[in-house]
Write a protein that holds these residues in place. Structure first.
Motif, PDB file in Angstrom:
ATOM      1  N   SER A 275       5.807   3.031   0.208  1.00  0.00           N
ATOM      2  CA  SER A 275       4.863   1.918   0.333  1.00  0.00           C
ATOM      3  C   SER A 275       5.199   1.085   1.554  1.00  0.00           C
ATOM      4  O   SER A 275       6.354   0.983   1.969  1.00  0.00           O
TER       5      SER A 275
ATOM      6  N   GLY B 191      -9.856   1.042  -1.863  1.00  0.00           N
ATOM      7  CA  GLY B 191     -10.106   2.327  -1.240  1.00  0.00           C
ATOM      8  C   GLY B 191     -10.764   2.245   0.118  1.00  0.00           C
ATOM      9  O   GLY B 191     -11.414   3.207   0.547  1.00  0.00           O
TER      10      GLY B 191
ATOM     11  N   ASP C 279       6.468   9.587  -2.058  1.00  0.00           N
ATOM     12  CA  ASP C 279       5.534   8.580  -1.535  1.00  0.00           C
ATOM     13  C   ASP C 279       6.364   7.403  -1.050  1.00  0.00           C
ATOM     14  O   ASP C 279       7.545   7.270  -1.379  1.00  0.00           O
TER      15      ASP C 279
ATOM     16  N   THR D 142      -8.498   7.455   3.351  1.00  0.00           N
ATOM     17  CA  THR D 142      -9.290   6.255   3.088  1.00  0.00           C
ATOM     18  C   THR D 142     -10.232   5.952   4.247  1.00  0.00           C
ATOM     19  O   THR D 142      -9.859   6.077   5.412  1.00  0.00           O
TER      20      THR D 142
ATOM     21  N   ALA E 298      -2.420  16.416   1.023  1.00  0.00           N
ATOM     22  CA  ALA E 298      -3.155  15.328   1.672  1.00  0.00           C
ATOM     23  C   ALA E 298      -4.194  15.854   2.650  1.00  0.00           C
ATOM     24  O   ALA E 298      -5.227  15.218   2.879  1.00  0.00           O
TER      25      ALA E 298
ATOM     26  N   VAL F 225       0.850  -1.184   0.000  1.00  0.00           N
ATOM     27  CA  VAL F 225       0.000   0.000   0.000  1.00  0.00           C
ATOM     28  C   VAL F 225       0.884   1.231   0.000  1.00  0.00           C
ATOM     29  O   VAL F 225       1.839   1.317   0.778  1.00  0.00           O
ATOM     30  N   TYR F 226       0.555   2.195  -0.855  1.00  0.00           N
ATOM     31  CA  TYR F 226       1.264   3.478  -0.858  1.00  0.00           C
ATOM     32  C   TYR F 226       0.554   4.427   0.097  1.00  0.00           C
ATOM     33  O   TYR F 226      -0.654   4.639   0.006  1.00  0.00           O
TER      34      TYR F 226
ATOM     35  N   ALA G  48       0.581   7.721   0.714  1.00  0.00           N
ATOM     36  CA  ALA G  48      -0.046   8.986   0.301  1.00  0.00           C
ATOM     37  C   ALA G  48      -1.446   8.732  -0.236  1.00  0.00           C
ATOM     38  O   ALA G  48      -2.343   9.557  -0.084  1.00  0.00           O
ATOM     39  N   ARG G  49      -1.644   7.582  -0.874  1.00  0.00           N
ATOM     40  CA  ARG G  49      -2.979   7.234  -1.375  1.00  0.00           C
ATOM     41  C   ARG G  49      -3.859   6.711  -0.246  1.00  0.00           C
ATOM     42  O   ARG G  49      -5.086   6.790  -0.316  1.00  0.00           O
ATOM     43  N   LEU G  50      -3.227   6.162   0.784  1.00  0.00           N
ATOM     44  CA  LEU G  50      -3.987   5.620   1.906  1.00  0.00           C
ATOM     45  C   LEU G  50      -4.614   6.729   2.750  1.00  0.00           C
ATOM     46  O   LEU G  50      -5.688   6.549   3.329  1.00  0.00           O
TER      47      LEU G  50
END
Length: 443
Positions: free
Chosen positions: A115, A69, A113, A15, A175, A7-8, A10-12
């Motif tokens: 992971s 997501g 980023d 969520t 973010a 899981v990265y 910055a995208r997490l």
């Protein structure tokens, strides 16, 4: 959860987190990692924002799925407020935009980023970094381009543990871009001193002014004193005059005087007037920028004024009606018009015809207790302040009264802590065991 999940972070961030029944319990705000002298950093848990802007710790051992997501936890969250420990690092808050050195000799790069990956034993480690070279180059047409980006193993860099030059904060702010000023203030307050100043410096003046108004006084002073003098004056201009006056009142006299000299004369004039009053009086509590209009103003135009984004909700509840001039100190104060009354009348009607005759203003020397009684008696969100000539000087809003009635450290305490066990229903107890165990294990 299957082994090998990556899981990265910055995208997490942002969520949604759900319990096993499918009910959303919060949103991920950060990932807690342990930077170790040898081996990859270990990820031990998530910082989850739940109701009332509370941030709690969710151990990764209680996460069953990170997919599509969403994050699924094994049960109810422990609602004890998250407090970062000295050996813990926040991935989003502290590692993004950190400068590292690539071991292959190609120079420095910025972490954009990273992971975290789960091993077969169920442990989570930081395994990959998405980095961008800091040195830009010129393309074939002479156009300056950003540094190259690539994914590298965490073992291929040095300096991730910090200690070098300050970090930028653009990725972190992106973010948290959707956060309200009060929520972002909570994030800054929980950061370390150095990172707090880095992030605050990266905010634009308007955003920083809004955030400063929501921070404890010691954080306000620390941030303002860290800014260049000219910028500090610009930020003070962007603040509500009463909040700017309160902040200047915490500074040494010579520093406050220097900042006032650098502010725009009109802005400084309002702040100086407020500084002349005692803190716990109507004059010391009031803002000099309520919505003030003449009696001939149509209701439609008055409603447009209270809809402005820069008008705080408490002050948007009514319009203060005066003779010209309508900037404080105004002409003779005539009365107030409540927004609910305006909504019930024809839009072309003049606001002077629907004044509330029962609202009595207070003088600037009125005590905090008297202002509180007036607000309670008339069920209002703001009360007008007038001088001996019945000129409107400003208005005291209920939020300013609460700021003075609550304990000085109310922004830093959380009474919800007392009944957190009853509300959460969680039988897991303290998270200390989970975090201590994770910190003591070796990969």
């Amino acid at each position: 959860m299957s082994a090998g999940t990556r899981v990265y972070v910055a995208r997490l961030a942002g969520t949604a987190v759900f319990d096993p029944n499918g009910d959303q319990v919060g949103r991920v705000r950060d990932v807690v990692v342990l930077l170790r002298p040898q081996g990859a950093p270990r990820a031990v848990g998530l910082v989850v924002e739940v109701a009332a802007r509370r941030r709690v710790f969710l151990p990764l051992t209680r996460v069953t799925s990170v997919d599509a997501g969403q994050v699924i936890s094994t049960g109810l969250l422990n609602m004890r407020r998250f407090e970062q420990r000295p050996h813990e690092t926040l991935a989003v808050g502290e590692l993004l935009e950190r400068t590292v050195t690539l071991r292959d000799g190609t120079g420095d790069a910025t972490v954009e980023d990273l992971s975290i990956a789960q091993t077969r034993t169920g442990d989570w480690f930081v395994d990959k970094l998405f980095v961008r070279h800091r040195v830009a180059h010129k393309g074939p047409l002479g156009i300056r381009r950003r540094g190259d980006s690539r994914v590298v193993d965490v073992g291929d860099v040095t300096g991730l543990a910090g200690g070098g030059p300050g970090q930028a904060a653009s990725l972190l702010l992106a973010a948290y871009d959707e956060l309200k000023a009060a929520d972002l203030a909570d994030v800054l307050h929980d950061m370390g001193d150095r990172r707090r100043l880095e992030v605050a410096t990266a905010l634009d003046n308007e955003r920083l002014a809004d955030v400063l108004e929501e921070l404890p006084e010691d954080d306000q002073v620390e941030i303002l004193q860290s800014l260049e003098t000219d910028r500090a004056a610009d930020v003070l201009e962007a603040m509500q005059p009463d909040d700017a006056a309160d902040l200047l009142g915490e500074l040494p006299d010579d520093q406050a005087a220097a900042l006032l000299e650098l502010m725009e004369p009109d802005e400084a004039k309002d702040v100086r007037r407020l500084l002349a009053y005692e803190d716990d009086t109507a004059g010391g509590l009031m803002t000099t920028e309520p919505v003030v209009l003449g009696p001939e103003t149509p209701i439609a135009l008055a409603l447009a004024h209270v809809r402005r984004k820069d008008v705080p909700p408490a002050l948007a509840s009514m319009v203060f009606v005066t003779r010209s001039p309508v900037e404080t100190p105004t002409g003779r104060f005539l009365g107030v018009v409540h927004i609910q009354r305006m909504l019930r009348e024809p839009p072309h009607q003049a606001i002077g015809s629907i004044l509330d005759p029962d609202v009595d203003p207070v003088p600037p020397h009125a005590s905090l207790a008297r202002v509180t009684r007036v607000l309670a008696t008339y069920n209002m969100l703001a009360v007008p302040v007038v001088d001996a000539e019945k000129r409107l000087l400003g208005a005291v809003s209920v939020d300013d009264v609460l700021d003075h009635l609550l304990p000085e450290d109310w922004r830093e305490t959380d009474d919800f802590e007392d009944d957190s066990e009853d509300d959460s229903g969680d039988d897991s107890g303290d998270d200390s065991e989970d975090r201590a165990a994770a910190g003591g294990r070796r990969g």
